[in-house]
Design an enzyme around this catalytic site. Structure first.
Site, PDB file in Angstrom:
ATOM      1  N   HIS A 119     -27.005  20.490  39.920  1.00  0.00           N
ATOM      2  CA  HIS A 119     -26.702  19.906  41.231  1.00  0.00           C
ATOM      3  C   HIS A 119     -27.634  20.423  42.323  1.00  0.00           C
ATOM      4  CE1 HIS A 119     -22.349  18.925  39.704  1.00  0.00           C
ATOM      5  NE2 HIS A 119     -23.260  18.110  39.218  1.00  0.00           N
ATOM      6  N   CYS A 152     -39.032  13.385  57.341  1.00  0.00           N
ATOM      7  CA  CYS A 152     -40.238  13.985  56.767  1.00  0.00           C
ATOM      8  C   CYS A 152     -41.461  13.715  57.649  1.00  0.00           C
ATOM      9  CB  CYS A 152     -40.448  13.370  55.388  1.00  0.00           C
ATOM     10  SG  CYS A 152     -41.894  13.935  54.500  1.00  0.00           S
TER      11      CYS A 152
HETATM   12  P1  OAD Z   1     -14.142  23.540  41.557  1.00  0.00           P
HETATM   13  O1  OAD Z   1     -13.762  24.005  42.913  1.00  0.00           O
HETATM   14  O2  OAD Z   1     -13.773  22.174  41.161  1.00  0.00           O
HETATM   15  O3  OAD Z   1     -13.539  24.520  40.458  1.00  0.00           O
HETATM   16  C1  OAD Z   1     -13.689  25.919  40.564  1.00  0.00           C
HETATM   17  C2  OAD Z   1     -12.684  26.561  39.634  1.00  0.00           C
HETATM   18  O4  OAD Z   1     -12.903  27.981  39.675  1.00  0.00           O
HETATM   19  C3  OAD Z   1     -11.233  26.317  40.053  1.00  0.00           C
HETATM   20  O5  OAD Z   1     -10.535  25.753  38.951  1.00  0.00           O
HETATM   21  C4  OAD Z   1     -10.694  27.718  40.405  1.00  0.00           C
HETATM   22  O6  OAD Z   1      -9.374  27.916  39.937  1.00  0.00           O
HETATM   23  C5  OAD Z   1     -11.644  28.632  39.678  1.00  0.00           C
HETATM   24  N1  OAD Z   1     -11.868  29.926  40.335  1.00  0.00           N
HETATM   25  C6  OAD Z   1     -12.210  30.171  41.616  1.00  0.00           C
HETATM   26  N2  OAD Z   1     -12.407  31.485  41.833  1.00  0.00           N
HETATM   27  C7  OAD Z   1     -12.148  32.117  40.653  1.00  0.00           C
HETATM   28  C8  OAD Z   1     -12.156  33.473  40.222  1.00  0.00           C
HETATM   29  N3  OAD Z   1     -12.495  34.477  41.044  1.00  0.00           N
HETATM   30  N4  OAD Z   1     -11.834  33.737  38.933  1.00  0.00           N
HETATM   31  C9  OAD Z   1     -11.498  32.723  38.083  1.00  0.00           C
HETATM   32  N5  OAD Z   1     -11.484  31.422  38.422  1.00  0.00           N
HETATM   33  C10 OAD Z   1     -11.803  31.117  39.690  1.00  0.00           C
HETATM   34  O7  OAD Z   1     -15.740  23.808  41.425  1.00  0.00           O
HETATM   35  P2  OAD Z   1     -16.753  23.223  40.326  1.00  0.00           P
HETATM   36  O8  OAD Z   1     -16.061  22.952  39.045  1.00  0.00           O
HETATM   37  O9  OAD Z   1     -17.942  24.091  40.325  1.00  0.00           O
HETATM   38  O10 OAD Z   1     -20.744  18.936  42.917  1.00  0.00           O
HETATM   39  O11 OAD Z   1     -17.123  21.840  41.006  1.00  0.00           O
HETATM   40  C11 OAD Z   1     -17.967  20.954  40.338  1.00  0.00           C
HETATM   41  C12 OAD Z   1     -18.751  20.131  41.314  1.00  0.00           C
HETATM   42  O12 OAD Z   1     -17.875  19.496  42.248  1.00  0.00           O
HETATM   43  C13 OAD Z   1     -19.675  20.917  42.209  1.00  0.00           C
HETATM   44  O13 OAD Z   1     -20.886  21.261  41.585  1.00  0.00           O
HETATM   45  C14 OAD Z   1     -19.892  19.997  43.366  1.00  0.00           C
HETATM   46  C15 OAD Z   1     -18.469  19.557  43.573  1.00  0.00           C
HETATM   47  O14 OAD Z   1     -18.321  18.317  44.156  1.00  0.00           O
HETATM   48  C16 OAD Z   1     -21.230  18.015  43.764  1.00  0.00           C
HETATM   49  O15 OAD Z   1     -20.974  18.039  44.954  1.00  0.00           O
HETATM   50  C17 OAD Z   1     -22.100  16.975  43.145  1.00  0.00           C
HETATM   51 ZN    ZN Z   2     -41.500  12.534  52.640  1.00  0.00          ZN
END
Ligand code: OAD
Ligand code: ZN
Length: 246
Positions: A119, A152
């Protein structure tokens, strides 16, 4: 316990591929997306087509980014990042696949070419037309001049953080490298992701289908716990802290 079993699986594995989400960086002060207080509980995402079409969407997008600048600038790698960097230095981890944009795997010691950023990266900007890279200070100066997100200087198309927004094309090279790594490992560890955003969320299953063992470490249950060989519903820093080499 789960952590002991993880230790055995790490010891037995030859090629370990970690796959990380925002949960690995929460102990570094960076909020995740979907937990209480997460980014998407406070702000609606700005889809790519809206960013392209609307000056006010671009202004809002940059306002949000600059509001987070102190958090990103102050963040240091956490125990999870450091544990993965230790396994990387030990030769067990060839590269990390990440959905994160915070640059903390690089800061923990991974060479840039060994961080597969699905991403993108929010620590610099790019023109969405010609791809020209810009430092964030350049954008900040232009934005502060007239309150408008800049275009840009070479091609006059909008400049955006070097991240992938919803509706934006996934990066080809990163998708291919993540596919190859997922299919070549014997242990795949999904860490701190809700596993709901595709196509990124497809890699754990891809690894599993190619014969790897699958471990999921996440405080909350994920969509894919049922296909994992081991699920650790625990704090990431606590679970991975024992694997930080001194
Ligand atoms: P999420 O916020 O969906 O999930 C993060 C997970 O980490 C949650 O299920 C929490 O419970 C867990 N969590 C947080 N802190 C923790 C800790 N200290 N120990 C254990 N677990 C913990 O985030 P992502 O899955 O990374 O993309 O999200 C995926 C994508 O959605 C991102 O890359 C972004 C977002 O929209 C785009 O914007 C394209
Ligand atoms: Zn450009």
């Amino acid at each position: 316990s789960g952590v002991e079993r993880l230790g055995d699986m790490i010891a037995e594995a030859r090629v370990i591929v970690p796959f990380t989400g925002a949960g690995i960086s929460t102990e570094c002060g960076i909020p995740d997306f979907r937990s209480p207080g997460g980014i998407w509980t406070r702000n609606r995402p700005i889809p790519f087509d809206e960013f392209v079409a609307s000056q006010s969407a671009r202004d809002e997008s940059w306002r949000r980014r600059f509001a987070m600048e102190e958090v990103f600038a102050a963040a240091k790698p956490g125990r999870g990042h450091r544990a993965l960097a230790s396994l990387y230095r030990a030769g067990k981890v060839p590269a990390v696949i990440t959905q994160n944009i915070d640059n903390l795997h690089q800061a923990s010691g991974f060479a840039g070419e060994h961080v597969i950023e699905l991403h993108g990266n929010t620590t610099y900007a790019r023109c969405i037309g010609c791809g020209q890279a810009y430092p964030l200070d350049w954008v900040k100066r232009r934005f502060d001049d007239d309150g408008l997100a800049p275009n840009c200087t070479a091609c006059d198309e909008p400049v955006k953080t070097a991240t992938i927004s919803f509706g934006q094309m996934m990066p080809d090279d990163e998708m291919q490298r993540a596919t190859a790594l997922s299919q070549a490992c014997d242990l795949f560890i999904a860490i701190g992701s809700s596993l709901v955003v595709w196509p990124a969320a497809g890699f754990p299953m891809m690894a599993k289908n190619a014969g790897a063992r699958l471990v999921i470490i996440n405080r909350e249950p994920t969509e894919q716990d049922d296909i994992a060989d081991l699920v650790i519903h625990h704090d990431i820093g606590e679970a991975l802290g024992p694997f930080v080499a001194n």
